[in-house]
Motif scaffolding. Structure first.
Motif, PDB file in Angstrom:
ATOM      1  N   GLY A 144       0.867  -1.073   0.047  1.00 47.82           N
ATOM      2  CA  GLY A 144      -0.120   0.023  -0.010  1.00 47.82           C
ATOM      3  C   GLY A 144       0.922   1.204   0.007  1.00 47.82           C
ATOM      4  N   VAL A 145       1.927   1.438   0.685  1.00 51.80           N
ATOM      5  CA  VAL A 145       2.653   2.483   0.727  1.00 51.80           C
ATOM      6  C   VAL A 145       3.452   2.660  -0.315  1.00 51.80           C
ATOM      7  CG1 VAL A 145       4.960   3.339   2.190  1.00 51.80           C
ATOM      8  CG2 VAL A 145       2.853   2.540   3.373  1.00 51.80           C
ATOM      9  N   GLY A 196      -0.197   1.991  -3.411  1.00 49.64           N
ATOM     10  CA  GLY A 196      -1.794   2.470  -3.211  1.00 49.64           C
ATOM     11  C   GLY A 196      -2.689   1.782  -4.051  1.00 49.64           C
ATOM     12  N   TYR A 224      -5.875   0.412   0.493  1.00 49.27           N
ATOM     13  CA  TYR A 224      -5.124   0.947  -0.358  1.00 49.27           C
ATOM     14  C   TYR A 224      -5.588   2.580  -0.369  1.00 49.27           C
ATOM     15  CZ  TYR A 224      -3.235  -3.355  -1.700  1.00 49.27           C
ATOM     16  OH  TYR A 224      -2.593  -4.791  -1.816  1.00 49.27           O
ATOM     17  N   LEU A 233      -4.167   4.802   2.041  1.00 49.73           N
ATOM     18  CA  LEU A 233      -2.610   4.853   1.780  1.00 49.73           C
ATOM     19  C   LEU A 233      -2.336   5.598   0.360  1.00 49.73           C
ATOM     20  CD1 LEU A 233      -1.264   1.347   2.818  1.00 49.73           C
ATOM     21  CD2 LEU A 233      -1.403   3.529   4.495  1.00 49.73           C
ATOM     22  N   ASN A 234      -3.226   6.113  -0.347  1.00 53.77           N
ATOM     23  CA  ASN A 234      -2.940   6.569  -1.620  1.00 53.77           C
ATOM     24  C   ASN A 234      -2.449   7.939  -1.583  1.00 53.77           C
ATOM     25  OD1 ASN A 234      -3.637   5.525  -4.088  1.00 53.77           O
ATOM     26  ND2 ASN A 234      -5.057   7.121  -4.521  1.00 53.77           N
ATOM     27  N   THR A 270       1.855   7.303  -0.967  1.00 54.87           N
ATOM     28  CA  THR A 270       2.473   6.224  -1.669  1.00 54.87           C
ATOM     29  C   THR A 270       3.812   6.822  -2.167  1.00 54.87           C
ATOM     30  OG1 THR A 270       0.997   6.752  -3.740  1.00 54.87           O
ATOM     31  CG2 THR A 270       0.465   4.923  -2.450  1.00 54.87           C
ATOM     32  N   HIS A 287       3.399   7.664  -6.981  1.00 57.05           N
ATOM     33  CA  HIS A 287       2.346   8.566  -6.718  1.00 57.05           C
ATOM     34  C   HIS A 287       2.251   9.484  -7.940  1.00 57.05           C
ATOM     35  CE1 HIS A 287       5.307  11.455  -5.527  1.00 57.05           C
ATOM     36  NE2 HIS A 287       4.428  12.608  -5.472  1.00 57.05           N
ATOM     37  N   ASN A 321      -3.807  12.681  -6.020  1.00 59.53           N
ATOM     38  CA  ASN A 321      -3.674  11.507  -5.183  1.00 59.53           C
ATOM     39  C   ASN A 321      -4.747  11.162  -4.131  1.00 59.53           C
ATOM     40  OD1 ASN A 321      -0.939  10.645  -5.815  1.00 59.53           O
ATOM     41  ND2 ASN A 321      -0.280  12.661  -5.112  1.00 59.53           N
ATOM     42  N   GLY A 340       5.274  10.690  -0.663  1.00 62.49           N
ATOM     43  CA  GLY A 340       4.169  10.119  -1.576  1.00 62.49           C
ATOM     44  C   GLY A 340       3.170  11.429  -1.642  1.00 62.49           C
TER      45      GLY A 340
END
Length: 284
Positions: free
Chosen positions: A82-83, A86, A212, A215-216, A219, A222, A251, A278
């Protein structure tokens, strides 16, 4: 070209996660060592072709008390993916995303999901069906919980797992009851709605998409909007089927990185970037 390449990538990742296509004919499920590995997308363990496991299924089993030893692995896996990526996973890797994208290509009137509160339903599904219910309701004899999302909601398991298996295994059809009827109704409804509304399952019900989405904005890979090039013409917003504004929130948690906004930007202000941080300055 960009959209065609994304579609090819989706098919490629589908085959990578589901290489045992002959099992759709034999009605068997691969249960080898690779099933110890989780895939980043919502790819059902019970899909005959699947080589790997679903992270949501594994997460439920942990909270249900079945596999305590996988807790750190699954948690660490989801957070790491996720990091780094995302909702790129939603746009490029997830089989359910691929199915919805193909359904949306069917010629039909296209609808906009204007009820913005529906985007929060997936967080409720994550908390309630993946975490709380498997922990709270235990079987009296075994002391174990139940995988509620997989058992009662997941359309991926129904469409890629239950339906193909029942099609070739006569004895399984004898167990059709309320639970299967409920799941096939949900899956059928999502299939129909996906023809008219882009990614309805991803945006409303998917618990993996909820993780996700959270965490978007942070990221490593990104999207960035270069304010020195952006003229705020709005072309990127016009092509966005989920009606976000990439020039202001590139994002956004709901963005699954289809890339249409990047293609539409004649000034080349929008693009993908890899960085340790991100969050883009354009969102500050």
């Amino acid at each position: 070209m960009r959209q065609r390449n994304r579609l090819l990538a989706q098919f490629g990742f589908f085959l990578l996660q589901n290489p045992f296509l002959n099992n759709f004919i034999s009605g068997e499920i691969y249960q080898g060592e690779l099933k110890r590995i989780c895939t980043p997308g919502l790819n059902c363990y019970s899909c005959p072709a699947a080589a790997v496991s679903c992270p949501i299924g594994a997460t439920q089993l942990f909270f249900a008390g079945v596999r305590h030893h996988i807790s750190l692995y699954v948690t660490g896996f989801l957070l790491t993916v996720g990091v780094f990526f995302g909702r790129f996973i939603c746009g490029f890797v997830c089989p359910m995303g691929l199915l919805q994208d193909l359904l949306y290509k069917i010629k039909s009137p296209k609808l906009i999901l204007r009820l913005r509160f529906l985007r929060y339903v997936k967080y409720v599904v994550l908390l309630l069906f993946v975490i709380i219910l498997p922990m709270a309701i235990r079987h009296e004899l075994s002391g174990l919980g139940h995988p509620w999302f997989c058992a009662y909601i997941c359309p991926t398991g129904t469409l890629f797992g239950a339906v193909p298996l029942m099609a070739v295994n006569d004895f399984l059809r004898e167990f059709i009851g309320f639970q299967f009827i409920l799941k096939i109704s949900i899956a059928f409804g999502i299939v129909i709605l996906s023809v008219f509304i882009l990614r309805i399952f991803c945006r409303v019900l998917c618990p993996l998409g909820a993780i996700y989405a959270l965490l978007n904005r942070i990221t490593i890979l990104h999207m960035q909007c270069d304010k020195s090039k952006c003229t705020t013409c709005g072309d990127c917003s016009k092509v966005c089927h989920i009606k976000i504004k990439p020039m202001h929130k590139p994002n956004d948690p709901e963005c699954f990185r289809c890339g249409k906004c990047v293609k539409s930007c004649t000034k080349k202000a929008l693009g993908y970037k890899i960085t340790r941080q991100g969050r883009d300055d354009s969102e500050s």
